[in-house]
Motif scaffolding. Structure first.
Motif, mmCIF file in Angstrom:
data_model
loop_
_atom_site.group_PDB
_atom_site.id
_atom_site.type_symbol
_atom_site.label_atom_id
_atom_site.label_comp_id
_atom_site.label_asym_id
_atom_site.label_seq_id
_atom_site.Cartn_x
_atom_site.Cartn_y
_atom_site.Cartn_z
ATOM 1 N N UNK A 46 0.828 -1.209 0.000
ATOM 2 C CA UNK A 46 0.000 0.000 0.000
ATOM 3 C C UNK A 46 0.860 1.257 0.000
ATOM 4 N N UNK A 47 0.335 2.330 -0.619
ATOM 5 C CA UNK A 47 0.971 3.643 -0.494
ATOM 6 C C UNK A 47 -0.091 4.627 -0.005
ATOM 7 N N UNK A 48 0.293 5.492 0.900
ATOM 8 C CA UNK A 48 -0.614 6.490 1.496
ATOM 9 C C UNK A 48 -1.900 5.844 2.002
ATOM 10 N N UNK A 49 -1.744 4.804 2.770
ATOM 11 C CA UNK A 49 -2.901 4.133 3.359
ATOM 12 C C UNK A 49 -3.799 3.493 2.319
ATOM 13 N N UNK A 50 -3.303 3.345 1.080
ATOM 14 C CA UNK A 50 -4.116 2.743 0.023
ATOM 15 C C UNK A 50 -4.791 3.790 -0.846
ATOM 16 N N UNK A 51 -4.744 5.047 -0.427
ATOM 17 C CA UNK A 51 -5.409 6.104 -1.203
ATOM 18 C C UNK A 51 -4.678 6.276 -2.541
ATOM 19 N N UNK A 52 -3.339 6.281 -2.509
ATOM 20 C CA UNK A 52 -2.576 6.446 -3.747
ATOM 21 C C UNK A 52 -2.457 5.141 -4.525
ATOM 22 N N UNK A 138 3.211 -16.988 -12.818
ATOM 23 C CA UNK A 138 1.841 -17.483 -12.664
ATOM 24 C C UNK A 138 1.153 -16.800 -11.486
ATOM 25 N N UNK A 139 -0.159 -16.641 -11.622
ATOM 26 C CA UNK A 139 -0.911 -15.973 -10.558
ATOM 27 C C UNK A 139 -1.453 -14.654 -11.060
ATOM 28 N N UNK A 140 -1.838 -13.808 -10.109
ATOM 29 C CA UNK A 140 -2.501 -12.558 -10.485
ATOM 30 C C UNK A 140 -1.956 -11.403 -9.666
ATOM 31 N N UNK A 141 -1.828 -10.249 -10.333
ATOM 32 C CA UNK A 141 -1.429 -9.039 -9.627
ATOM 33 C C UNK A 141 -2.411 -7.946 -10.009
ATOM 34 N N UNK A 142 -3.003 -7.329 -9.012
ATOM 35 C CA UNK A 142 -3.978 -6.269 -9.283
ATOM 36 C C UNK A 142 -3.471 -4.987 -8.640
ATOM 37 N N UNK A 143 -3.487 -3.889 -9.415
ATOM 38 C CA UNK A 143 -3.042 -2.611 -8.862
ATOM 39 C C UNK A 143 -4.173 -1.584 -9.016
ATOM 40 N N UNK A 144 -4.496 -0.941 -7.913
ATOM 41 C CA UNK A 144 -5.515 0.117 -7.938
ATOM 42 C C UNK A 144 -4.812 1.422 -7.586
ATOM 43 N N UNK A 145 -4.901 2.418 -8.488
ATOM 44 C CA UNK A 145 -4.226 3.690 -8.214
ATOM 45 C C UNK A 145 -5.222 4.837 -8.246
ATOM 46 N N UNK A 146 -4.925 5.817 -7.435
ATOM 47 C CA UNK A 146 -5.681 7.062 -7.505
ATOM 48 C C UNK A 146 -7.179 6.836 -7.305
ATOM 49 N N UNK A 147 -7.501 6.109 -6.235
ATOM 50 C CA UNK A 147 -8.901 5.780 -5.959
ATOM 51 C C UNK A 147 -9.736 7.051 -5.816
ATOM 52 N N UNK A 148 -10.861 7.091 -6.479
ATOM 53 C CA UNK A 148 -11.777 8.244 -6.477
ATOM 54 C C UNK A 148 -11.123 9.509 -7.060
ATOM 55 N N UNK A 155 -13.842 11.217 -2.825
ATOM 56 C CA UNK A 155 -12.469 11.407 -2.344
ATOM 57 C C UNK A 155 -12.469 12.278 -1.076
ATOM 58 N N UNK A 156 -13.370 13.258 -1.095
ATOM 59 C CA UNK A 156 -13.473 14.192 0.023
ATOM 60 C C UNK A 156 -13.720 13.474 1.356
ATOM 61 N N UNK A 157 -14.423 12.352 1.272
ATOM 62 C CA UNK A 157 -14.798 11.675 2.507
ATOM 63 C C UNK A 157 -13.732 10.733 3.045
ATOM 64 N N UNK A 158 -12.643 10.568 2.308
ATOM 65 C CA UNK A 158 -11.597 9.692 2.811
ATOM 66 C C UNK A 158 -10.939 10.328 4.027
ATOM 67 N N UNK A 159 -10.556 9.480 4.966
ATOM 68 C CA UNK A 159 -9.911 9.989 6.167
ATOM 69 C C UNK A 159 -8.420 10.117 5.902
ATOM 70 N N UNK A 160 -7.659 10.395 6.936
ATOM 71 C CA UNK A 160 -6.214 10.535 6.771
ATOM 72 C C UNK A 160 -5.617 9.198 6.340
#
Ligand SMILES: Nc1ncnc2c1ncn2[C@@H]1O[C@H](COP(=O)(O)OP(=O)(O)O)[C@@H](O)[C@H]1O
Ligand SMILES: [Mg+2]
Length: 583
Positions: A46-52, A138-148, A155-160
């Protein structure tokens, strides 16, 4: 007004509103997918608590390129092979996590199935940006960036970052607890937050994730009833917390936050904890798949049981039975912090003479002093411990401190008992026994006592008069704002009748509606016990002290008072030696 079908992109964002509330909920879906894919080990970064950035890599079954494209379609799932919603064996089944996440973030999926090619698929808020071969294991890698990133309202409602990280750690911890056969690692900004190896047994896994304290201060639960099974570890009542988030509950290996289960857990500890304290537990409930419906909540954290009463009964009964076996056990050793406070402090010379063991009969009171009062303590002569000290877990009384604490010598250490807390518990258990045997004996007052309290309180007491009579408290209405008390429970002795009746009225006001009859009776018993017990500050004879210790040893739940505090602690010999630097 014209009705129209919504475009898929909008449908997915609406679904995302329920499934992807914050980084931790997206992470939960991704880790569940990795578990469902049969992974042996799962790495979360995770980066920045998962937000980034959220990355989940697994060594599970992987997907073929065309499956990868299907996976991001709405309602596409490999997990309902027989269209049977009543026999769900996987964590996922709704087929909406990946398309939902894809609609509110940048999503990259890389996957390779056995015998297939490695493939990468990338989307930016639902728009495909990449679709081609990739050289990957083999296997799977999933990356989620810049959520919301493009959904400012969310995005406004995300906490620290810190709060979001805590939520993500909680998610992975719960899933890891459910599956001790799988290895989990969680790394945040280069720091390892969780690392557990595959193939642990459940007790080791719980201890690895929650620390050894629960194992040291808990009781193993293991019971079943008509095909339902409850296992895990329940904390001793004295090992309680100020918040309820140290409760880890699982149904068929699925972490849940279910009101029924939380309520049953609370009920099991009911008269052993103060209202604002919460038990600690890791409990695993296993039921037949058709006994539970997991399809009641988009995030799948709530469930519905075919027979909720049976589940509640199993949990309350199973925990009660387990806690009964704890007897007078409590969190016995003083905490490290408390031990640390026992520092040797040099005494100012003029006070030194006062520190001596007073060898006086009971009733001794300190001589009046113009400066700080000397410590009040009295003790038996320091003979060798009597032989019976060896056979009593709580030892033999040696003295009383501050008229409040009994000091006893046991074979393996020094025991300190809070006499009021202990006695309160004993009276409660006596009262329970008496109730089970047909009612508490009452003692008529020579002169009935009038207690003035407000009208609403009188109404409540009057409505419950029959129940209170079972407890030996006989009262009747005496005008609009007074009650007449004719008899009190004999085992309480002659106490403060007004205080007792007022407290009972308060109890009824706070709890009357919310509780079952049995729970309500337990509250009444606890309130009465508090009134009937030896006050702190009362001087006890050695015989009285020993009688109290012996009764504690044979009384269930005597290790904690009715509010979950320990009734006794022990400094074992090793602790004492540490204090003097001998170890
Ligand atoms: N890590 C993974 N490994 C293998 N297959 C996966 C993985 N993640 C997702 N999939 C596939 O993608 C499908 C859709 O995933 P998802 O949207 O989470 O829905 P669900 O889990 O409810 O089926 C899954 O049914 C599964 O077949
Ligand atoms: Mg899923």
């Amino acid at each position: 007004m014209s009705i129209r079908r919504l475009p898929d992109s909008l449908i997915n964002r609406i679904a995302a509103g329920e499934v992807v509330e914050r980084p931790a909920s997206a992470l939960k879906e991704l880790v569940e997918n990795a578990i469902d894919a049969g992974a042996a080990s799962i790495l979360v970064t995770l980066a920045a608590g998962g937000i980034d950035r959220i990355e989940v890599a697994d060594d599970g079954c992987g997907m073929m390129p065309d499956e990868l494209r299907l996976a991001i379609e709405r309602h596409a799932t490999s997990k309902l092979a027989n269209d049977d919603l009543d026999a769900i064996a996987t964590l996922g089944f709704r087929g909406e996590a990946l398309p939902s996440i894809a609609s509110v973030a940048r999503l990259t999926l890389e996957s390779r199935a056995a015998g297939g090619a490695g493939w990468r698929l990338a989307l930016d808020h639902g728009e495909r940006t990449e679709d081609g071969p990739a050289g990957i294991p083999p296997g799977t890698r999933v990356v989620v960036e810049d959520l919301f990133g493009k959904v400012p309202a969310r995005r406004k409602f995300l906490r620290s970052g810190r709060a979001e990280l805590a939520a993500s750690v909680d998610v992975v911890r719960r899933l890891a607890m459910a599956r001790p056969d799988i290895g989990f690692t969680l790394i945040h900004e280069g720091r390892r937050q969780i690392a557990v190896q595959a193939g642990q047994d459940i007790a080791t896994r719980v201890a690895m994730l929650l620390g050894p304290e629960l194992a040291d201060n808990g009781i193993v639960v293991d019971c079943d009833r008509e095909g339902l099974r409850l296992g895990g570890i329940a904390g001793l009542p004295t090992f309680n917390r100020g918040v309820a988030d140290h409760q880890f509950l699982f149904v068929n290996g699925r972490p849940v936050k279910d009101r029924l289960l939380v309520g049953a857990l609370r009920a099991a500890y009911q008269d052993m904890l103060a209202r604002d304290r919460h038990p600690v537990a890791a409990l695993f409930l296993d039921v037949p798949a058709d006994f539970v419906d997991v399809n009641v909540h988009p995030a799948k954290t709530e469930v519905r049981f075919r027979d909720p009463g049976m589940v509640r009964g199993l949990i309350v009964g199973g925990l009660r039975a387990a806690l009964d076996t704890a007897g007078h056990r409590s969190v016995q050793r003083p905490s490290a912090a408390a031990l640390g406070a026992w520092r040797a402090e040099p005494l100012p010379p003029q006070h030194q003479a006062q520190y001596q063991v007073w060898d006086r009969p009971q009733g001794f009171s300190a001589p009046a002093q113009s400066y700080a009062p000397p410590p009040q303590a009295r003790a038996e002569p320091a003979h060798a411990p009597p032989p019976e000290a060896h056979s009593y877990p709580l030892g033999v009384a040696r003295g009383q401190v501050k008229g409040t604490y009994i000091v006893a010598e046991a074979e393996d250490g020094l025991v300190i008992v809070d006499q009021h807390a202990a006695h309160e518990r004993l009276v409660l258990e006596r009262m329970r026994r008496a109730m089970a045997e047909g009612g508490v004996a009452r003692q008529a007052l020579l002169l009935p006592e009038v207690v003035d309290i407000d009208e609403a309180a009188c109404d409540r007491l009057e409505a419950r008069a029959a129940e209170l009579a079972e407890f030996g408290l006989e009262l009747e209405r005496f005008g609009p704002a007074a009650m007449l008390v004719r008899a009190t429970p004999a085992m309480l002795g002659q106490g403060d009748v007004t205080g007792l009746v007022t407290d009972l009225a308060d109890e009824l006001a706070a709890y009357d509606q919310a509780l079952s009859l049995k729970e309500r009776l337990d509250h009444v018993a606890a309130t009465m016990a508090c009134h009937g017990s030896v006050r702190a500050g009362r001087v006890l004879s050695v015989a009285e002290m020993n009688a109290l210790l012996r009764e504690m040893e044979v009384t269930p739940h005597s290790g904690q008072c009715n509010h979950g505090r320990p009734t006794w602690v022990k400094l074992d010999h090793a602790d004492i030696e540490k204090l003097f630097g001998r170890k």
